[in-house]
Design a protein around this motif. Sequence first.
Motif: not given
Length: 109
Positions: A72-74, A66
């Motif tokens: 991104t988180i996804e 991150l």
Amino acid sequence: MASKQDDDLKLYYAIGEVAERLGVNTSQLRFWENEFSHIKPNKNSRGERRFTKENIRQLEEVQYLLKDRGFTIEGARKEVAARKKPRADKQEIIDRLQEMKSRLQKLID
């Protein structure tokens, strides 16, 4: 102050210790725990999280993806999942590379 040897013997770490070690706040760790299903700290009878060295390694991986890599988180979830898939064995990789080398050599000639 605990010595390095004491830290090696320690099995569980409180959320505050882990947050300090990673340079984030405790709410960030709880958020990551909710977003990444593979991070499952133990909880004591009072519901307090107790992180293992493996949990800390997982959190460090998430933080790297991150913060350092800009995922991104996804995207980080997908990267973690891809890393868990079995990898081709060494000989298969060598064979593929030799085949690629052969193809490249034909293009050069």
